[in-house]
Design a protein around this motif. Structure first.
Motif, PDB file in Angstrom:
ATOM      1  N   VAL A 168      -8.933  -0.495   0.415  1.00  0.00           N
ATOM      2  CA  VAL A 168      -7.706  -0.678  -0.052  1.00  0.00           C
ATOM      3  C   VAL A 168      -7.046  -1.939  -1.058  1.00  0.00           C
ATOM      4  O   VAL A 168      -6.372  -1.443  -1.845  1.00  0.00           O
ATOM      5  CB  VAL A 168      -6.891  -0.936   1.088  1.00  0.00           C
ATOM      6  N   GLY A 169      -7.831  -3.037  -0.994  1.00  0.00           N
ATOM      7  CA  GLY A 169      -7.277  -3.881  -1.973  1.00  0.00           C
ATOM      8  C   GLY A 169      -6.187  -4.804  -1.386  1.00  0.00           C
ATOM      9  O   GLY A 169      -6.132  -5.123  -0.152  1.00  0.00           O
ATOM     10  N   SER A 170      -5.406  -5.689  -2.623  1.00  0.00           N
ATOM     11  CA  SER A 170      -4.747  -6.608  -1.953  1.00  0.00           C
ATOM     12  C   SER A 170      -3.296  -6.284  -1.579  1.00  0.00           C
ATOM     13  O   SER A 170      -2.623  -7.055  -1.173  1.00  0.00           O
ATOM     14  CB  SER A 170      -4.726  -7.351  -3.471  1.00  0.00           C
ATOM     15  N   GLN A 171      -3.233  -5.013  -1.553  1.00  0.00           N
ATOM     16  CA  GLN A 171      -1.707  -4.605  -0.988  1.00  0.00           C
ATOM     17  C   GLN A 171      -1.826  -3.291  -0.129  1.00  0.00           C
ATOM     18  O   GLN A 171      -2.744  -2.604  -0.171  1.00  0.00           O
ATOM     19  CB  GLN A 171      -0.586  -4.365  -2.038  1.00  0.00           C
ATOM     20  N   ASP A 172      -0.724  -3.075   0.905  1.00  0.00           N
ATOM     21  CA  ASP A 172      -0.733  -2.027   1.557  1.00  0.00           C
ATOM     22  C   ASP A 172      -0.905  -0.693   0.740  1.00  0.00           C
ATOM     23  O   ASP A 172      -0.204  -0.616  -0.093  1.00  0.00           O
ATOM     24  CB  ASP A 172       0.204  -1.881   2.570  1.00  0.00           C
TER      25      ASP A 172
ATOM     26  N   GLY B 117      -1.077   8.377   5.767  1.00  0.00           N
ATOM     27  CA  GLY B 117      -0.076   7.781   5.727  1.00  0.00           C
ATOM     28  C   GLY B 117       0.144   6.270   5.129  1.00  0.00           C
ATOM     29  O   GLY B 117       0.720   5.965   4.398  1.00  0.00           O
ATOM     30  N   TYR B 118      -0.738   5.686   5.944  1.00  0.00           N
ATOM     31  CA  TYR B 118      -0.761   4.038   5.764  1.00  0.00           C
ATOM     32  C   TYR B 118      -2.429   3.532   5.872  1.00  0.00           C
ATOM     33  O   TYR B 118      -2.652   3.842   6.890  1.00  0.00           O
ATOM     34  CB  TYR B 118       0.264   3.553   6.647  1.00  0.00           C
ATOM     35  N   LEU B 119      -2.564   2.449   5.156  1.00  0.00           N
ATOM     36  CA  LEU B 119      -3.657   1.723   5.295  1.00  0.00           C
ATOM     37  C   LEU B 119      -3.306   0.291   4.665  1.00  0.00           C
ATOM     38  O   LEU B 119      -2.681   0.122   4.004  1.00  0.00           O
ATOM     39  CB  LEU B 119      -4.853   2.261   4.437  1.00  0.00           C
ATOM     40  N   PRO B 120      -3.479  -0.719   5.912  1.00  0.00           N
ATOM     41  CA  PRO B 120      -3.047  -2.055   5.577  1.00  0.00           C
ATOM     42  C   PRO B 120      -4.162  -2.870   4.445  1.00  0.00           C
ATOM     43  O   PRO B 120      -5.286  -2.330   4.149  1.00  0.00           O
ATOM     44  CB  PRO B 120      -3.768  -2.679   7.048  1.00  0.00           C
ATOM     45  N   ALA B 121      -3.446  -3.584   3.822  1.00  0.00           N
ATOM     46  CA  ALA B 121      -4.076  -4.342   2.603  1.00  0.00           C
ATOM     47  C   ALA B 121      -5.490  -5.064   3.458  1.00  0.00           C
ATOM     48  O   ALA B 121      -5.388  -5.509   4.534  1.00  0.00           O
ATOM     49  CB  ALA B 121      -3.233  -5.662   2.256  1.00  0.00           C
ATOM     50  N   GLY B 122      -6.401  -5.101   2.546  1.00  0.00           N
ATOM     51  CA  GLY B 122      -7.705  -5.766   2.766  1.00  0.00           C
ATOM     52  C   GLY B 122      -8.564  -4.986   3.652  1.00  0.00           C
ATOM     53  O   GLY B 122      -9.532  -5.344   3.980  1.00  0.00           O
ATOM     54  N   SER B 123      -8.002  -3.698   4.066  1.00  0.00           N
ATOM     55  CA  SER B 123      -8.816  -2.876   5.064  1.00  0.00           C
ATOM     56  C   SER B 123      -9.933  -1.978   4.266  1.00  0.00           C
ATOM     57  O   SER B 123      -9.607  -1.757   2.830  1.00  0.00           O
ATOM     58  CB  SER B 123      -7.906  -1.961   5.967  1.00  0.00           C
ATOM     59  N   THR B 124     -10.834  -1.396   5.039  1.00  0.00           N
ATOM     60  CA  THR B 124     -11.529  -0.221   4.486  1.00  0.00           C
ATOM     61  C   THR B 124     -11.779   0.978   5.385  1.00  0.00           C
ATOM     62  O   THR B 124     -11.885   0.787   6.532  1.00  0.00           O
ATOM     63  CB  THR B 124     -13.137  -0.979   4.253  1.00  0.00           C
ATOM     64  N   LEU B 125     -11.468   2.019   4.726  1.00  0.00           N
ATOM     65  CA  LEU B 125     -11.351   3.207   5.429  1.00  0.00           C
ATOM     66  C   LEU B 125     -12.562   3.991   5.183  1.00  0.00           C
ATOM     67  O   LEU B 125     -13.303   3.881   4.162  1.00  0.00           O
ATOM     68  CB  LEU B 125     -10.433   4.436   5.124  1.00  0.00           C
ATOM     69  N   ARG B 126     -13.614   4.543   6.328  1.00  0.00           N
ATOM     70  CA  ARG B 126     -14.466   5.386   6.329  1.00  0.00           C
ATOM     71  C   ARG B 126     -14.246   6.588   7.045  1.00  0.00           C
ATOM     72  O   ARG B 126     -14.133   6.421   8.401  1.00  0.00           O
ATOM     73  CB  ARG B 126     -15.623   4.679   6.658  1.00  0.00           C
TER      74      ARG B 126
ATOM     75  N   THR C 155      -0.382   1.282  -4.706  1.00  0.00           N
ATOM     76  CA  THR C 155      -1.760   1.120  -4.973  1.00  0.00           C
ATOM     77  C   THR C 155      -2.202   0.023  -5.542  1.00  0.00           C
ATOM     78  O   THR C 155      -1.470  -0.462  -6.762  1.00  0.00           O
ATOM     79  CB  THR C 155      -2.185   2.338  -5.927  1.00  0.00           C
ATOM     80  N   ALA C 156      -2.835  -0.906  -4.850  1.00  0.00           N
ATOM     81  CA  ALA C 156      -3.213  -2.364  -5.530  1.00  0.00           C
ATOM     82  C   ALA C 156      -4.237  -2.083  -6.691  1.00  0.00           C
ATOM     83  O   ALA C 156      -4.809  -0.994  -6.791  1.00  0.00           O
ATOM     84  CB  ALA C 156      -4.076  -2.910  -4.381  1.00  0.00           C
ATOM     85  N   PRO C 157      -4.043  -3.078  -7.763  1.00  0.00           N
ATOM     86  CA  PRO C 157      -5.010  -2.966  -9.165  1.00  0.00           C
ATOM     87  C   PRO C 157      -6.401  -2.716  -8.598  1.00  0.00           C
ATOM     88  O   PRO C 157      -7.177  -2.230  -9.420  1.00  0.00           O
ATOM     89  CB  PRO C 157      -4.386  -4.167  -9.774  1.00  0.00           C
ATOM     90  N   ASP C 158      -6.927  -3.412  -7.317  1.00  0.00           N
ATOM     91  CA  ASP C 158      -8.305  -3.570  -6.928  1.00  0.00           C
ATOM     92  C   ASP C 158      -8.541  -2.357  -5.888  1.00  0.00           C
ATOM     93  O   ASP C 158      -9.676  -2.621  -5.430  1.00  0.00           O
ATOM     94  CB  ASP C 158      -8.601  -4.879  -6.600  1.00  0.00           C
ATOM     95  N   ALA C 159      -7.828  -1.477  -5.651  1.00  0.00           N
ATOM     96  CA  ALA C 159      -8.110  -0.522  -4.950  1.00  0.00           C
ATOM     97  C   ALA C 159      -9.009   0.662  -5.472  1.00  0.00           C
ATOM     98  O   ALA C 159      -8.966   0.795  -6.508  1.00  0.00           O
ATOM     99  CB  ALA C 159      -6.924   0.246  -4.369  1.00  0.00           C
ATOM    100  N   THR C 160     -10.007   0.778  -4.717  1.00  0.00           N
ATOM    101  CA  THR C 160     -11.077   1.624  -5.155  1.00  0.00           C
ATOM    102  C   THR C 160     -11.574   2.587  -3.927  1.00  0.00           C
ATOM    103  O   THR C 160     -11.225   2.483  -2.879  1.00  0.00           O
ATOM    104  CB  THR C 160     -12.366   0.807  -5.474  1.00  0.00           C
TER     105      THR C 160
END
Length: 412
Positions: A294-298, A330-339, A395-400
């Motif tokens: 997710v990167g640096s923001q929700d 709908g929502y993923l918190p900042a700094g988290s990883t979804l698998r 969408t954070a700039p570092d989201a991938t």
């Protein structure tokens, strides 16, 4: 399936190449011609002895462990049979309704040879084996990952196979013991495992599965990804007589929409991933594995949409009405990883919480238009185009993100 190697929950249990090398070094004769490249395939150096190699069973606190020479595979059963079953229901007249087909659990039986230089080492080896085949120590787990090779490995990737939700069915049983003149002891041992997920999975396809930056994706302004579904045409029954219309149906209650399902117009970032049909098997179906950092923001309003594509390209505007399925979160918190893993049909969000550790939770997943989510399976090698959408302001700039496709079979 190759009997010479088996790893359960990250612990190597059967390795005929290791056992044969240790037995030869200790002057213990065994009739074995294991695959020569197993050590290289699993990332090991040439085998020397249990202490130097830090063998899986070696324990510096237990002197007997250095005299266990390994476990050599003799036979395995359960991989070469399919798991589909169905129960026909007899009709009152002739014939039957064949019923729905389903995959039952897969049961795998191993026969192995435990090699030790003396009875004390044999006793320890059986103790270790009885614990190792129980898998991980997590009491709430549904099972573990089992890794085997389909044949003698060359590079260790193409031949590697995975099974999931695997647990012990019947513990080790010694069926025979042989004492050699030099004091060594050979014990024939049987045990069986059960796989709750019966499919045999390959390594992910080589689809260029690099992480795709979401923050720099195409900007799609003022769009509602669900609104286009309202324009999709549905086929009309053609056998109804227009001069004899059916009686009107009673009004249907409105379909409840989840309160937290995001709707309305938004600006989105859109990234695309193409999968060529040339890398897909003509016979094996595939399942997706979605990973999002997710990167640096929700992150809000994440949408992953799949299309079939004859050449694996993602050029031009794609018809949402022809999409195979949607994955909506709908929502993923900042700094988290979804698998979101189609192999085990489970989704998890991991959040680092310093200094406590990692917290895990299950996200709420919606299907198309907020409906019921069904795990996608792609059975045709037509190629795929995958789009990843997320709301631009969230969408954070570092989201991938990346999407892997994993082939699976019912026997091997």
């Amino acid at each position: 399936m190759l009997v010479d190697y088996m790893d359960l929950a990250g612990t190597e249990i059967v390795n005929s190449a290791r056992a044969a090398a240790y037995a030869l070094a200790r002057g213990v004769p065994v009739q074995c011609d294991p695959c020569p490249d197993i050590a290289a395939a699993v990332g090991d150096m040439p085998y020397v002895d249990p202490v130097t190699d830090d063998a899986p069973w070696y324990d510096a606190a237990v002197p007997e462990s250095r005299n266990v020479l390994g476990i050599l595979g003799l036979a395995v059963a359960g991989f070469d049979s399919g798991t589909i079953t169905r129960t026909p229901v007899q009709l009152v007249g002739d014939g039957a309704m064949i019923g729905a087909a389903r995959h039952q659990q897969r049961e795998i039986a191993y026969t192995v040879l435990l090699i030790a230089t003396d009875e004390c080492a044999l006793s320890y080896g059986l103790e270790w084996l009885s614990v190792a085949v129980q898998g991980s120590s997590c009491p709430s787990c549904t099972g573990d990952e089992l890794c085997v090779f389909s044949c003698c490995p060359v590079d260790g990737q193409r031949e590697l196979r995975h099974l999931y939700d695997v647990g012990l069915l019947d513990g080790p049983q010694v069926t025979g013991t042989q004492y050699l003149a030099n004091g060594a002891v050979l014990a024939t041992v049987t045990f069986s495992l059960v796989a709750g997920r019966p499919w045999i999975y390959h390594e992910p396809l080589d689809t260029g599965g690099d992480w795709v930056p979401l923050g720099s994706g195409d900007l799609v302004p003022s769009t509602d990804p669900d609104q286009v579904y309202q324009q999709c045409l549905q086929p009309e029954p053609c056998a109804a007589d227009p001069l004899c219309p059916p009686p009107p149906l009673p009004p249907q209650p409105p379909v409840p929409r989840p309160l937290c399902y995001p709707t309305g117009l938004d600006n989105f970032r859109r990234s695309r991933v193409g999968v060529s049909p040339l890398v897909q098997s003509s016979w094996l179906e595939t399942v997706p594995v979605l990973e999002v950092r997710v990167g640096s923001q929700d992150m809000r309003r994440l949408l992953v949409r799949f299309w079939t594509s004859q050449d694996g390209s993602c050029e031009g505007d794609l018809d949402p009405c022809a999409a195979c399925t949607d994955i909506n979160i709908g929502y993923l918190p900042a700094g988290s990883t979804l698998r979101l893993d189609g192999r085990v049909q489970r989704a998890v969000v991991e959040c680092q919480q310093v200094p406590i550790g990692t917290a895990t939770s299950t996200p709420t997943i919606y299907g198309p238009r907020g409906g019921l989510f069904e795990w996608p399976v792609f059975s045709c090698p037509t190629g795929l185009c995958i789009e990843v959408w997320s709301r631009a302001d969230d969408t954070a700039p570092d989201a991938t993100a990346r999407v892997l496709l994993v082939p699976r079979a019912d026997a091997g």
